[in-house]
Design an enzyme around this catalytic site. Sequence first.
Site, PDB file in Angstrom:
ATOM      1  N   HIS A 150      10.603 117.158  20.781  1.00 24.99           N
ATOM      2  CA  HIS A 150       9.593 116.226  20.258  1.00 24.99           C
ATOM      3  C   HIS A 150       8.814 115.552  21.385  1.00 24.99           C
ATOM      4  O   HIS A 150       8.242 114.483  21.190  1.00 24.99           O
ATOM      5  CB  HIS A 150      10.258 115.195  19.337  1.00 24.99           C
ATOM      6  N   ASN A 193      25.378  80.415  43.713  1.00 28.85           N
ATOM      7  CA  ASN A 193      25.367  81.644  42.915  1.00 28.85           C
ATOM      8  C   ASN A 193      24.728  81.294  41.575  1.00 28.85           C
ATOM      9  O   ASN A 193      25.110  80.299  40.965  1.00 28.85           O
ATOM     10  CB  ASN A 193      26.815  82.115  42.722  1.00 28.85           C
ATOM     11  N   GLY A 194      23.762  82.086  41.127  1.00 30.99           N
ATOM     12  CA  GLY A 194      23.161  81.823  39.820  1.00 30.99           C
ATOM     13  C   GLY A 194      21.686  81.480  39.947  1.00 30.99           C
ATOM     14  O   GLY A 194      21.058  81.751  40.970  1.00 30.99           O
ATOM     15  N   LYS A 221      25.492 106.902  35.416  1.00 31.08           N
ATOM     16  CA  LYS A 221      26.362 106.998  36.599  1.00 31.08           C
ATOM     17  C   LYS A 221      25.636 107.716  37.710  1.00 31.08           C
ATOM     18  O   LYS A 221      25.618 107.277  38.847  1.00 31.08           O
ATOM     19  CB  LYS A 221      27.640 107.751  36.206  1.00 31.08           C
ATOM     20  N   CYS A 247      25.570  87.267  43.520  1.00 26.00           N
ATOM     21  CA  CYS A 247      25.898  86.478  44.701  1.00 26.00           C
ATOM     22  C   CYS A 247      27.376  86.101  44.639  1.00 26.00           C
ATOM     23  O   CYS A 247      27.948  85.939  43.566  1.00 26.00           O
ATOM     24  CB  CYS A 247      25.076  85.214  44.860  1.00 26.00           C
ATOM     25  N   GLU A 262      26.159 107.835  29.484  1.00 29.77           N
ATOM     26  CA  GLU A 262      26.983 107.315  30.569  1.00 29.77           C
ATOM     27  C   GLU A 262      26.889 108.213  31.806  1.00 29.77           C
ATOM     28  O   GLU A 262      26.770 107.723  32.933  1.00 29.77           O
ATOM     29  CB  GLU A 262      28.433 107.159  30.087  1.00 29.77           C
ATOM     30  N   GLU A 315      22.515 105.674  39.160  1.00 29.45           N
ATOM     31  CA  GLU A 315      22.753 104.431  39.900  1.00 29.45           C
ATOM     32  C   GLU A 315      23.317 104.666  41.291  1.00 29.45           C
ATOM     33  O   GLU A 315      23.079 103.862  42.184  1.00 29.45           O
ATOM     34  CB  GLU A 315      23.590 103.428  39.102  1.00 29.45           C
ATOM     35  N   TRP A 371      22.575  88.481  46.368  1.00 31.07           N
ATOM     36  CA  TRP A 371      21.787  89.455  45.599  1.00 31.07           C
ATOM     37  C   TRP A 371      20.498  88.719  45.254  1.00 31.07           C
ATOM     38  O   TRP A 371      20.509  87.783  44.452  1.00 31.07           O
ATOM     39  CB  TRP A 371      22.524  89.873  44.338  1.00 31.07           C
ATOM     40  N   LYS A 398      27.618  94.103  41.144  1.00 28.23           N
ATOM     41  CA  LYS A 398      28.654  94.428  40.160  1.00 28.23           C
ATOM     42  C   LYS A 398      28.578  93.522  38.942  1.00 28.23           C
ATOM     43  O   LYS A 398      28.739  93.958  37.818  1.00 28.23           O
ATOM     44  CB  LYS A 398      30.020  94.283  40.843  1.00 28.23           C
ATOM     45  N   ARG A 417      29.259  91.664  44.481  1.00 23.94           N
ATOM     46  CA  ARG A 417      28.382  90.779  43.712  1.00 23.94           C
ATOM     47  C   ARG A 417      26.966  90.730  44.285  1.00 23.94           C
ATOM     48  O   ARG A 417      26.062  90.131  43.688  1.00 23.94           O
ATOM     49  CB  ARG A 417      28.945  89.356  43.709  1.00 23.94           C
TER      50      ARG A 417
END
Length: 607
Positions: A503, A100-101, A484, A2, A480, A487, A75, A602, A27
Amino acid sequence: MCGIVGYVGKRDCADVLVAALSKLEYRGYDSAGIAVFVNNTIQTAKSQGRLEDLSKKMEQEGKPEGHVGIGHTRWATHGKPSDINSHPHRGGENVTIVHNGIIENYKQLKEMLIAEGRSFVSETDTEVVAQLLDYNYNGNPLETIAKTMAQVIGSFALGILFNDFPNRIYAVRRESPLIVGVGEDESFIASDVPAILKYTRQYYLLEHDEIAMLEEGSITFCNMQFRPIQKKLMTADWDMEAAEKQGYEHYMLKEIHEQPESIKRTVMPRIENGMPNLSECGITPESLRAFRNIYIVACGTAMHAGMVGKYVIEKLARVPVIVDIASEFRYRSPLIGESDLIIIISQSGETADSLAAMRLASERGAKTLAIVNAKGSSIAREADMLIYTHAGPEIAVASTKAYMVQISVMYLFAFELAYAKGKIDEAECRRLTALLLETPDRIAALLEQKEELKAMSEALVSAESLLYIGRGLDYALSMEGSLKLKEISYIHSEAYAAGELKHGTISLIDRDMPVIAVDTQPDLHKKTVSNIEEVKARGAKTLVICGESLIPSKEVADYFFAVPEIDALLMPMLAVVPLQLIAYYVSVMRGNDVDKPRNLAKSVTVE
Ligand code: M6R
């Protein structure tokens, strides 16, 4: 998660709030809203969806016109994205807030407030704080905020409007970041610096449990006992231009192209007479020799940078390195003590799990070293030692240049540690350092070949699932590359240590499961090729990112991209670029929102 903003000044408040929120959408972007004092009455406008949906709504229905207000981009944590759950939230007749939070004890507080006869319209924890502020309101905003802060548990930042004080914004934070921007005859609150850069570069950092009061011509700060606080004015060292797209179609593509400069800014100041020198960051050869184990703790891409660090540090310095996901580390009673070093890697410096992991390690007596991009962030401020990466603002949710500078710092650190421990001599340390300094130009040259990667990416556009494989450093890179791709393309993908496939996972392979193999390490080349042959024999389409001298035959690879070689140890600095570009092009070809992939944010400031 947020983003919150606030404005007090002479400009059209709604316009300022929307412009500021547009820089914080990284955010969270599932809904947005603003609240503005219009003729001493608060008017709100909010909407599910992107900020542009809110703007459209205000175009159609009219925007609140005034000069004091707060705004929010969300968010979702408590309650699905919807108009009703969007911020700002009202508490009774007196209070409107953005938040926010997370409020951890919101359920208990809600039950208490319901028992007191209050009712709620949203599912959010935010509305609980708004109602609690209203419940505690005694005509004195500072007393009301302090009383409320004593009752709420969690990490959060709030922007607050009180109906009785139409010229003011109040702000308070616990853990979650909040800055107070200072312009000429105007002031701002924001979750992050980019929000205010259009108007000013000067700001104050609000600290834990501090309250700010903004009104035209004055900003004051106090603690929970109402004692005034004098704060240091800071100046952002990057400007609006750095945070704009500058002609690139997406921030991600721009940030991929900024990697050479980011490396130079990060590495060059830490090299003296051809040798790494991290003493300015609080790291000395003596302190390095004292550590028994090294833990690298981080999340997501930052953790993957730590994986590269592990291979490089262990290989060069012969010190055991444990890489851990921060959300696992903090709950598994890790075996850390005074002789250990914990390295926290974070772009934002605000990732809740990474911050908590660092605090835990600190409590257990370990020394903490933060590798952080965001200046003045919580992780940066609390660490014993600090290496800032100088990637500049990273706006795209998918991290690229931040990863690049994180790994370049891992190399510098490994060189210095290995030399301090006498595991490499000065000549070798100089050689490796010089090679690291060559990487910016080599990356710039690689970027010239992006059309080849675009063409190769077409082979993946319709895949539903794929695998990345590699060994050693190539496995670290595969992790990585896979993150990438998934997402931003929404294609399911996993990274596997190439030797581990047989395996179990190889049973997934058929003609519909492409495999991207990373093969840049000459000493592992033959083994990796055998693994590629195994998947090829089972029908997989194979795409190989390899070193120039390791080009696969047609029988092994359907497609390949050859990366010009450098010392094998440094190959991740180069080979990650094609992986980033493949993810980017696949996402573009699938018509996705590259910079704002669904469900993500983010900065992950919640657990
Ligand atoms: O700000 P941080 O580096 O602590 O963030 C960690 C992860 O959330 C982040 O790297 C995430 O995995 C990226 N979106 C990946 O591209």
